[in-house]
Scaffold this active site. Structure first.
Site, PDB file in Angstrom:
ATOM      1  N   ARG A  98      -7.748   2.004  -2.713  1.00  0.00           N
ATOM      2  CA  ARG A  98      -8.602   1.825  -1.537  1.00  0.00           C
ATOM      3  C   ARG A  98      -9.305   3.142  -1.249  1.00  0.00           C
ATOM      4  O   ARG A  98      -8.668   4.199  -1.241  1.00  0.00           O
ATOM      5  CB  ARG A  98      -7.774   1.392  -0.329  1.00  0.00           C
ATOM      6  CG  ARG A  98      -8.668   1.049   0.855  1.00  0.00           C
ATOM      7  CD  ARG A  98      -7.923   0.325   1.949  1.00  0.00           C
ATOM      8  NE  ARG A  98      -8.773  -0.729   2.464  1.00  0.00           N
ATOM      9  CZ  ARG A  98      -8.749  -1.177   3.719  1.00  0.00           C
ATOM     10  NH1 ARG A  98      -7.877  -0.708   4.571  1.00  0.00           N
ATOM     11  NH2 ARG A  98      -9.577  -2.117   4.112  1.00  0.00           N
ATOM     12  N   GLN A 101       0.858  -1.182   0.000  1.00  0.00           N
ATOM     13  CA  GLN A 101       0.000   0.000   0.000  1.00  0.00           C
ATOM     14  C   GLN A 101       0.901   1.242   0.000  1.00  0.00           C
ATOM     15  O   GLN A 101       1.886   1.286   0.733  1.00  0.00           O
ATOM     16  CB  GLN A 101      -0.906   0.024   1.234  1.00  0.00           C
ATOM     17  CG  GLN A 101      -1.913   1.176   1.176  1.00  0.00           C
ATOM     18  CD  GLN A 101      -2.870   1.214   2.356  1.00  0.00           C
ATOM     19  OE1 GLN A 101      -2.436   1.439   3.472  1.00  0.00           O
ATOM     20  NE2 GLN A 101      -4.142   0.988   2.106  1.00  0.00           N
ATOM     21  N   TYR A 159      -6.494  10.676   4.356  1.00  0.00           N
ATOM     22  CA  TYR A 159      -5.116  11.067   4.086  1.00  0.00           C
ATOM     23  C   TYR A 159      -5.056  12.014   2.880  1.00  0.00           C
ATOM     24  O   TYR A 159      -6.088  12.422   2.350  1.00  0.00           O
ATOM     25  CB  TYR A 159      -4.253   9.814   3.866  1.00  0.00           C
ATOM     26  CG  TYR A 159      -4.094   8.976   5.120  1.00  0.00           C
ATOM     27  CD1 TYR A 159      -3.469   9.506   6.245  1.00  0.00           C
ATOM     28  CD2 TYR A 159      -4.572   7.673   5.179  1.00  0.00           C
ATOM     29  CE1 TYR A 159      -3.319   8.746   7.406  1.00  0.00           C
ATOM     30  CE2 TYR A 159      -4.430   6.905   6.333  1.00  0.00           C
ATOM     31  CZ  TYR A 159      -3.795   7.456   7.439  1.00  0.00           C
ATOM     32  OH  TYR A 159      -3.656   6.713   8.579  1.00  0.00           O
TER      33      TYR A 159
HETATM   34  C1  LIG Z   1      -3.965  -1.482  13.786  1.00  0.00           C
HETATM   35  C2  LIG Z   1      -4.617  -1.181  12.473  1.00  0.00           C
HETATM   36  C3  LIG Z   1      -3.887  -0.560  11.488  1.00  0.00           C
HETATM   37  C4  LIG Z   1      -4.451  -0.261  10.241  1.00  0.00           C
HETATM   38  N1  LIG Z   1      -3.683   0.299   9.248  1.00  0.00           N
HETATM   39  C5  LIG Z   1      -4.223   0.514   8.022  1.00  0.00           C
HETATM   40  C6  LIG Z   1      -3.422   0.989   6.957  1.00  0.00           C
HETATM   41  O1  LIG Z   1      -2.210   1.219   7.053  1.00  0.00           O
HETATM   42  N2  LIG Z   1      -4.027   1.193   5.761  1.00  0.00           N
HETATM   43  C7  LIG Z   1      -5.356   0.936   5.573  1.00  0.00           C
HETATM   44  O2  LIG Z   1      -5.852   1.140   4.465  1.00  0.00           O
HETATM   45  N3  LIG Z   1      -6.115   0.439   6.558  1.00  0.00           N
HETATM   46  C8  LIG Z   1      -5.591   0.222   7.771  1.00  0.00           C
HETATM   47  N4  LIG Z   1      -6.371  -0.313   8.761  1.00  0.00           N
HETATM   48  C9  LIG Z   1      -7.772  -0.701   8.471  1.00  0.00           C
HETATM   49  C10 LIG Z   1      -7.855  -2.199   8.130  1.00  0.00           C
HETATM   50  O3  LIG Z   1      -7.260  -2.461   6.873  1.00  0.00           O
HETATM   51  C11 LIG Z   1      -9.304  -2.705   8.052  1.00  0.00           C
HETATM   52  O4  LIG Z   1      -9.985  -2.033   7.064  1.00  0.00           O
HETATM   53  C12 LIG Z   1     -10.031  -2.485   9.349  1.00  0.00           C
HETATM   54  O5  LIG Z   1      -9.321  -3.100  10.398  1.00  0.00           O
HETATM   55  C13 LIG Z   1     -11.468  -3.061   9.270  1.00  0.00           C
HETATM   56  O6  LIG Z   1     -11.421  -4.424   9.043  1.00  0.00           O
HETATM   57  P1  LIG Z   1     -11.801  -5.457  10.222  1.00  0.00           P
HETATM   58  O7  LIG Z   1     -13.224  -5.150  10.522  1.00  0.00           O
HETATM   59  O8  LIG Z   1     -11.586  -6.799   9.597  1.00  0.00           O
HETATM   60  O9  LIG Z   1     -10.830  -5.131  11.337  1.00  0.00           O
HETATM   61  C14 LIG Z   1      -5.809  -0.602  10.008  1.00  0.00           C
HETATM   62  C15 LIG Z   1      -6.547  -1.237  11.010  1.00  0.00           C
HETATM   63  C16 LIG Z   1      -5.967  -1.521  12.215  1.00  0.00           C
HETATM   64  C17 LIG Z   1      -6.798  -2.220  13.282  1.00  0.00           C
END
Ligand SMILES: Cc1cc2nc3c(=O)[nH]c(=O)nc-3n(C[C@H](O)[C@H](O)[C@H](O)COP(=O)(O)O)c2cc1C
Length: 277
Positions: free
Chosen positions: A221, A102, A173
């Site tokens: 995304r 990413q 962002y």
């Molecule tokens: C600790 C953490 C870090 C994340 N970092 C990013 C990131 O760098 N880029 C991004 O697009 N989403 C990031 N996300 C969002 C996740 O990709 C994901 O969309 C989000 O956790 C929802 O999915 P889930 O319901 O399966 O947790 C992050 C989520 C968490 C919990």
């Protein structure tokens, strides 16, 4: 029957992925302060590849030294960091797993303290409600430089063995900010109507495509809604998605929201040492 489908392979622009299980981008905070991949970072991802995930999408790579989102942010803009990434992608590939990187720029959702004192930059000078630092409005020349930097990172990522790139247009962002009517108040060719607000994304896509060639996945995304009172709602996001398809993106990951709805306490942890309470 449906579970069987999860185990079938598919392709994104020629990249064959062995099953439908995808790890979305998630910041691990396991790089060092210069964005080098540590042993912990390596092992964290090895466990996922070993576990059988078809595709892993890394956390968000910065494309220049002042575009770092948080302490220990991963980044790749220097040839010097290519070999360690090559070693990393080779390890992931040894389990039959594919890995996309990413790429992002944090825009106003960062802090001078993690960017060597540099003021955050954005489409316009509106500060983020959580971070509160007034960003510098990027000039057209600075936008052109940034577009080139995204291209440079794309080239290095391909050289490092990544199988594809996900361009981060979500979560408020920099690029989400350009797309946003709330964040983007520009009156030049990068603001106003949707075509103008999409211009930087289109330019970055084409610059990255020029660097990586036609047969290399570039996906995007985006947040389906900005999740703020006057933020973007789904119908406008659909209009953007149609444009992203026309631009040429090979795939799309849907997410939600931006920093503002979250509490400052959660956000500030990215700028403080580990274990800070
Ligand atoms: C600790 C953490 C870090 C994340 N970092 C990013 C990131 O760098 N880029 C991004 O697009 N989403 C990031 N996300 C969002 C996740 O990709 C994901 O969309 C989000 O956790 C929802 O999915 P889930 O319901 O399966 O947790 C992050 C989520 C968490 C919990």
């Amino acid at each position: 029957m449906q579970i069987k489908k999860m185990l079938t392979p598919y392709q994104i622009n020629g990249c064959e992925i062995k099953n439908r299980f995808v790890v979305p981008a998630m910041v691990s905070n396991l790089c060092d302060a210069d964005g080098n991949l540590t042993k912990e970072f390596y092992e964290y991802h090895r466990a996922k590849a070993q576990g059988g995930w078809g595709l892993i999408i890394t956390e968000d790579f910065g494309v220049n030294p002042t575009g770092v989102g948080y302490k220990n942010c991963i980044r790749l803009y220097d040839e010097k960091q290519v070999p360690q990434n090559q070693q990393f992608t080779k390890m992931i590939h040894s389990y039959g797993t594919k890995i996309f990187a990413q790429v992002f720029h944090p825009g106003r959702q960062t802090n001078a303290s993690v960017n060597g004192g540099a003021q955050p930059v954005a489409a316009s000078t509106i500060p983020d409600a959580a971070n509160r630092q007034v960003p510098h409005q990027l000039t057209v020349n600075e936008i052109h430089t940034l577009v080139k930097q995204f291209g440079n990172t794309a080239r290095l990522l391909k050289e490092a063995g990544y199988d594809g790139i996900e361009l981060h247009l979500a979560h408020g962002y920099l690029l989400a900010g350009f797309l946003s009517l709330r964040q983007n108040r520009r009156t030049d060719e990068y603001g106003g109507n949707l075509e103008n607000r999409l211009r930087i994304v289109r330019e970055i896509y084409h610059e990255m495509r020029r660097e990586v060639g036609l047969n290399f996945p570039i996906t995007a995304r985006i947040s389906t809604v900005e999740d703020t009172i006057d933020g973007r709602k789904f119908p406008e996001t659909m209009a953007i998605i149609k444009e992203l398809e026309k631009i040429g993106f090979d795939g799309l990951s849907l997410s939600n929201s931006e920093y503002t709805p979250y509490t400052p306490e959660i956000i500030s942890s990215g700028f403080t040492p580990r274990g800070y309470t």
